[in-house]
Design a protein around this motif. Structure first.
Motif, PDB file in Angstrom:
ATOM      1  N   ALA A 120       0.839  -1.198   0.000  1.00 28.42           N
ATOM      2  CA  ALA A 120       0.000   0.000   0.000  1.00 28.42           C
ATOM      3  C   ALA A 120       0.876   1.249   0.000  1.00 28.42           C
ATOM      4  O   ALA A 120       1.910   1.287   0.661  1.00 28.42           O
ATOM      5  CB  ALA A 120      -0.905   0.008   1.227  1.00 28.42           C
ATOM      6  N   VAL A 121       0.451   2.252  -0.731  1.00 28.25           N
ATOM      7  CA  VAL A 121       1.138   3.544  -0.734  1.00 28.25           C
ATOM      8  C   VAL A 121       0.706   4.283   0.526  1.00 28.25           C
ATOM      9  O   VAL A 121      -0.480   4.509   0.739  1.00 28.25           O
ATOM     10  CB  VAL A 121       0.784   4.363  -1.995  1.00 28.25           C
ATOM     11  N   SER A 160      -1.136   7.614  -5.590  1.00 26.66           N
ATOM     12  CA  SER A 160      -1.739   8.350  -4.479  1.00 26.66           C
ATOM     13  C   SER A 160      -1.711   7.540  -3.203  1.00 26.66           C
ATOM     14  O   SER A 160      -1.720   6.300  -3.240  1.00 26.66           O
ATOM     15  CB  SER A 160      -3.196   8.684  -4.815  1.00 26.66           C
ATOM     16  N   LYS A 161      -1.682   8.247  -2.102  1.00 20.11           N
ATOM     17  CA  LYS A 161      -1.772   7.588  -0.805  1.00 20.11           C
ATOM     18  C   LYS A 161      -3.054   6.751  -0.798  1.00 20.11           C
ATOM     19  O   LYS A 161      -4.111   7.216  -1.202  1.00 20.11           O
ATOM     20  CB  LYS A 161      -1.822   8.630   0.311  1.00 20.11           C
ATOM     21  N   GLY A 162      -2.928   5.503  -0.383  1.00 19.80           N
ATOM     22  CA  GLY A 162      -4.076   4.612  -0.346  1.00 19.80           C
ATOM     23  C   GLY A 162      -4.191   3.689  -1.541  1.00 19.80           C
ATOM     24  O   GLY A 162      -5.010   2.780  -1.545  1.00 19.80           O
ATOM     25  N   PRO A 211      -6.724   2.012  -6.971  1.00 18.30           N
ATOM     26  CA  PRO A 211      -6.952   3.139  -6.061  1.00 18.30           C
ATOM     27  C   PRO A 211      -7.785   2.738  -4.844  1.00 18.30           C
ATOM     28  O   PRO A 211      -8.670   1.885  -4.932  1.00 18.30           O
ATOM     29  CB  PRO A 211      -7.730   4.140  -6.927  1.00 18.30           C
ATOM     30  N   LEU A 212      -7.454   3.340  -3.720  1.00 16.27           N
ATOM     31  CA  LEU A 212      -8.215   3.264  -2.466  1.00 16.27           C
ATOM     32  C   LEU A 212      -8.125   1.943  -1.702  1.00 16.27           C
ATOM     33  O   LEU A 212      -8.344   1.937  -0.494  1.00 16.27           O
ATOM     34  CB  LEU A 212      -9.697   3.604  -2.696  1.00 16.27           C
ATOM     35  N   LEU A 213      -7.821   0.838  -2.331  1.00 10.79           N
ATOM     36  CA  LEU A 213      -7.825  -0.448  -1.619  1.00 10.79           C
ATOM     37  C   LEU A 213      -6.728  -0.564  -0.560  1.00 10.79           C
ATOM     38  O   LEU A 213      -6.794  -1.416   0.310  1.00 10.79           O
ATOM     39  CB  LEU A 213      -7.724  -1.623  -2.588  1.00 10.79           C
ATOM     40  N   GLY A 214      -5.732   0.297  -0.622  1.00  7.88           N
ATOM     41  CA  GLY A 214      -4.652   0.264   0.355  1.00  7.88           C
ATOM     42  C   GLY A 214      -4.923   1.095   1.593  1.00  7.88           C
ATOM     43  O   GLY A 214      -4.093   1.166   2.493  1.00  7.88           O
ATOM     44  N   PHE A 215      -6.090   1.740   1.676  1.00  9.05           N
ATOM     45  CA  PHE A 215      -6.353   2.622   2.811  1.00  9.05           C
ATOM     46  C   PHE A 215      -6.353   1.931   4.167  1.00  9.05           C
ATOM     47  O   PHE A 215      -5.869   2.514   5.141  1.00  9.05           O
ATOM     48  CB  PHE A 215      -7.632   3.432   2.621  1.00  9.05           C
ATOM     49  N   ILE A 247      -3.342   1.998   9.338  1.00 10.86           N
ATOM     50  CA  ILE A 247      -2.489   1.336  10.331  1.00 10.86           C
ATOM     51  C   ILE A 247      -1.153   2.056  10.420  1.00 10.86           C
ATOM     52  O   ILE A 247      -0.639   2.313  11.506  1.00 10.86           O
ATOM     53  CB  ILE A 247      -2.305  -0.156  10.001  1.00 10.86           C
ATOM     54  N   PHE A 248      -0.592   2.419   9.251  1.00 14.38           N
ATOM     55  CA  PHE A 248       0.680   3.143   9.251  1.00 14.38           C
ATOM     56  C   PHE A 248       0.533   4.501   9.930  1.00 14.38           C
ATOM     57  O   PHE A 248       1.376   4.897  10.729  1.00 14.38           O
ATOM     58  CB  PHE A 248       1.178   3.322   7.803  1.00 14.38           C
TER      59      PHE A 248
END
Length: 171
Positions: free
Chosen positions: A43-44, A86-88, A156-160, A165-166
């Motif tokens: 995840a970003v 993008s973040k997330g 997009p978004l699936l890493g949120f 957690i980070f």
């Protein structure tokens, strides 16, 4: 009259959660085996690869650097993720030898970094985040042993969940 014994609902729920975690872990390990990397999904968690505008506008403010190192606009557009990340975003990674323009995942101590290869040298790769003012490690090459893989797809978004957690625990 005999009493029917109902299984404890909570024990069943806990068992299902444990089973789901085992299946997820096994799936991740299988994906790692297939992709050839210990980090097949990442995840970003920062804005270091973020482009705050459409590509043409972004290139106006960042293109001079890339042209200075021999990467023109056409080459950048044909590289992986020319519009940044993008973040997330959730990144899928494979174990392939990177080339200039590829987005790679590498380890810095216990931290996973997702940045772009801007130069290939005999002793490693010079890497930089698209949104960063300087190259990683002050321009020193990152050895190929530290590279965990090359990013090949992003969702997009699936890493949120991982990003949260980070943000909360810094892990």
């Amino acid at each position: 009259m005999t009493k029917k014994h109902k299984p404890n609902k909570w024990i069943r729920e806990i068992g299902e959660v444990i089973l789901a975690l085992i299946v997820a872990w096994a799936g991740y390990q299988g994906l790692a085996l297939v992709t050839g990397t210990s980090l097949p999904i990442v995840a970003v968690v920062s804005d270091s690869m973020y482009h705050d505008s459409a590509f043409d506008q972004w290139w106006v403010s960042h293109g001079e650097f890339y042209q200075g190192i021999g990467i023109n606009q056409t080459q950048f557009v044909s590289s992986s993720f020319p519009n940044g990340l993008s973040k997330g975003d959730l990144i899928f990674v494979v174990n392939q030898k990177p080339k200039v323009g590829d987005v790679v995942i590498y380890q810095r101590n216990a931290i996973t970094i997702i940045h772009r290869v801007i130069e290939v040298k005999d002793n490693g790769y010079v890497i930089r985040g698209d949104n960063n003012p300087v190259s990683d490690e002050n321009g020193a090459p990152i050895s190929s042993q530290r590279i965990r893989g090359k990013a090949v797809a992003a969702v997009p978004l699936l890493g949120f969940p991982r990003t949260l957690i980070f943000e909360i625990f810094r892990i």
